[in-house]
Design an enzyme around this catalytic site. Structure first.
Site, PDB file in Angstrom:
ATOM      1  N   ASP A 282     -31.727  92.587 -43.593  1.00 58.14           N
ATOM      2  CA  ASP A 282     -31.748  94.021 -43.330  1.00 58.14           C
ATOM      3  C   ASP A 282     -32.865  94.365 -42.367  1.00 58.14           C
ATOM      4  O   ASP A 282     -33.967  93.820 -42.450  1.00 58.14           O
ATOM      5  CB  ASP A 282     -31.920  94.800 -44.637  1.00 58.14           C
ATOM      6  CG  ASP A 282     -33.232  94.485 -45.350  1.00 58.14           C
ATOM      7  OD1 ASP A 282     -34.064  95.401 -45.507  1.00 58.14           O
ATOM      8  OD2 ASP A 282     -33.434  93.320 -45.765  1.00 58.14           O
ATOM      9  N   SER A 283     -32.576  95.279 -41.433  1.00 57.28           N
ATOM     10  CA  SER A 283     -33.563  95.796 -40.491  1.00 57.28           C
ATOM     11  C   SER A 283     -34.144  94.659 -39.656  1.00 57.28           C
ATOM     12  O   SER A 283     -33.406  94.004 -38.928  1.00 57.28           O
ATOM     13  CB  SER A 283     -34.636  96.572 -41.256  1.00 57.28           C
ATOM     14  OG  SER A 283     -35.451  97.318 -40.395  1.00 57.28           O
ATOM     15  N   ALA A 284     -35.451  94.380 -39.772  1.00 53.80           N
ATOM     16  CA  ALA A 284     -36.018  93.231 -39.073  1.00 53.80           C
ATOM     17  C   ALA A 284     -35.319  91.947 -39.494  1.00 53.80           C
ATOM     18  O   ALA A 284     -35.131  91.018 -38.691  1.00 53.80           O
ATOM     19  CB  ALA A 284     -37.511  93.125 -39.349  1.00 53.80           C
TER      20      ALA A 284
ATOM     21  N   HIS B 257     -31.984 104.614 -43.383  1.00 58.18           N
ATOM     22  CA  HIS B 257     -32.467 103.248 -43.219  1.00 58.18           C
ATOM     23  C   HIS B 257     -33.242 102.824 -44.475  1.00 58.18           C
ATOM     24  O   HIS B 257     -33.996 103.599 -45.046  1.00 58.18           O
ATOM     25  CB  HIS B 257     -33.400 103.192 -42.005  1.00 58.18           C
ATOM     26  CG  HIS B 257     -33.797 101.804 -41.613  1.00 58.18           C
ATOM     27  ND1 HIS B 257     -33.108 101.067 -40.681  1.00 58.18           N
ATOM     28  CD2 HIS B 257     -34.832 101.022 -42.017  1.00 58.18           C
ATOM     29  CE1 HIS B 257     -33.694  99.901 -40.528  1.00 58.18           C
ATOM     30  NE2 HIS B 257     -34.742  99.839 -41.330  1.00 58.18           N
TER      31      HIS B 257
ATOM     32  N   ILE C 241     -27.553  94.089 -41.720  1.00 56.79           N
ATOM     33  CA  ILE C 241     -27.711  95.362 -42.422  1.00 56.79           C
ATOM     34  C   ILE C 241     -28.682  96.226 -41.634  1.00 56.79           C
ATOM     35  O   ILE C 241     -29.838  95.874 -41.464  1.00 56.79           O
ATOM     36  CB  ILE C 241     -28.242  95.133 -43.846  1.00 56.79           C
ATOM     37  CG1 ILE C 241     -27.331  94.167 -44.612  1.00 56.79           C
ATOM     38  CG2 ILE C 241     -28.383  96.456 -44.587  1.00 56.79           C
ATOM     39  CD1 ILE C 241     -27.929  93.673 -45.923  1.00 56.79           C
TER      40      ILE C 241
END
Length: 328
Positions: A160-162, A286, A188
């Site tokens: 997810d994200s990074a 987010h 994600i």
């Protein structure tokens, strides 16, 4: 005005009522503590699972990479896939604990072994340290080490994200180059373009948990000295070719500064002929996958993604079985 889910709005109202500095106003160590406390308060607990083990493997530069293995089965089972999970946190915050509940839920729901990777964080270890650790851990898992407890037939990468950024990078770097194939990638709300100044970055720059200022803070710590921000090892959207990539599930949130990056990556995968499922959670923010206790609707988003991913994995597994039978 954008639609906001009621439970999301309640969570944002609660955060906005709290005194204190914003994440981008903190030093990295304090920011890590703040994220840890928020997730501890807002994320669903681990729950019951048959096997959880903390491991460590040799890193690329003589250091050790901590891992956490989750399995719904005891060791010694039949050969199966392994899902490598790379946590979010802007390459600066996040760890095995912040994503403990999520990784356990993935393992239970998919009936799959999950390995969470505690890669090195910036600014102490700037680009490309995080990616190097994730590549090293994935190569290690693909070799079916005894610590996993079963032979590894294939790899799924997720984050997810990074961590979505890192999963995309691992898929690009290692597809077709390991003893077992990468059969799926689950990205994600990924950050995949370090040059992005898109509409969603402007529309949701403030007030939706992740802010544009926080993203600038993360990037400054992670890639501040990188001369070319289009380097695919930092910005996988800028890879010249994606046609050899594994099947993908790309999940975005409607109120996310990174929304347009995820949309663009899904579109590029589709244009490259990669089987891709794109899902967007309207009215969601987010970070929601690790805020499921505070934002109950995120549990439904997760369940929907896991259903899609299960189908992708099963289809890929059937294809591998047919290829093996044909070769024999």
């Amino acid at each position: 005005m954008s639609f906001v889910r009621p439970d999301v709005q309640a969570f944002l109202d609660m955060l906005n009522a709290q005194p204190g500095p914003k994440l981008h106003e903190l030093d990295p160590g304090t920011a890590r503590q703040m994220m840890g406390m928020m997730v501890q308060m807002a994320e669903a607990p681990r729950g019951e699972i048959a096997r959880v083990e903390d491991l460590a493997i040799d890193g690329p530069h003589g250091d050790r990479i901590p891992l956490r293995l989750y399995s719904p089965r005891a060791a010694g089972g039949a050969p199966q896939s392994v899902l490598m999970y790379f946590h979010g946190g802007g390459w600066v915050v996040g760890d095995l604990e912040t994503h403990d509940g999520l990784c356990a839920e993935i393992a239970r729901s998919l009936d799959i072994t999950v390995i969470s990777v505690d890669y090195r964080l910036a600014p102490e270890h700037a680009f490309p340290a995080a990616g190097e650790d994730c590549l090293t851990a994935t190569r290690w898992a693909a070799a079916s080490p005894k610590e996993i407890g079963h032979a590894v037939t294939s790899i799924v990468v997720a984050g997810d994200s990074a961590g979505g950024n890192l999963a995309a990078i691992v898929a690009q770097e290692l597809s077709g180059k390991m003893p077992v194939p990468i059969i799926a990638q689950w990205l994600i709300y990924p950050g995949v373009d370090m040059t992005a100044n898109t509409g969603s970055m402007e529309d949701f720059a403030d007030g939706y948990l992740l802010t544009a200022e926080s993203m600038a803070w993360f990037m400054r710590h992670y890639i501040g000295n990188l001369p070319d921000h289009t380097d695919p090892r930092a910005s996988p959207l800028h890879s010249p070719a994606l046609d050899n990539q594994p099947a993908a599930l790309v999940f975005t949130c409607g109120l996310d500064p990174l929304r347009d990056q995820g949309r663009a990556y899904a579109a590029k995968l589709i244009a490259s002929g990669v089987p891709t499922v794109f899902r967007e959670a309207k009215g969601q923010i987010h970070g929601s996958m690790t805020l499921r206790q505070a934002i109950p609707s995120a549990q439904g988003d997760l369940a929907g993604c896991l259903s899609v991913l299960r189908d992708i994995i099963n289809e890929a597994g059937a294809d591998l079985t047919m290829m093996k039978a044909a070769a024999e």
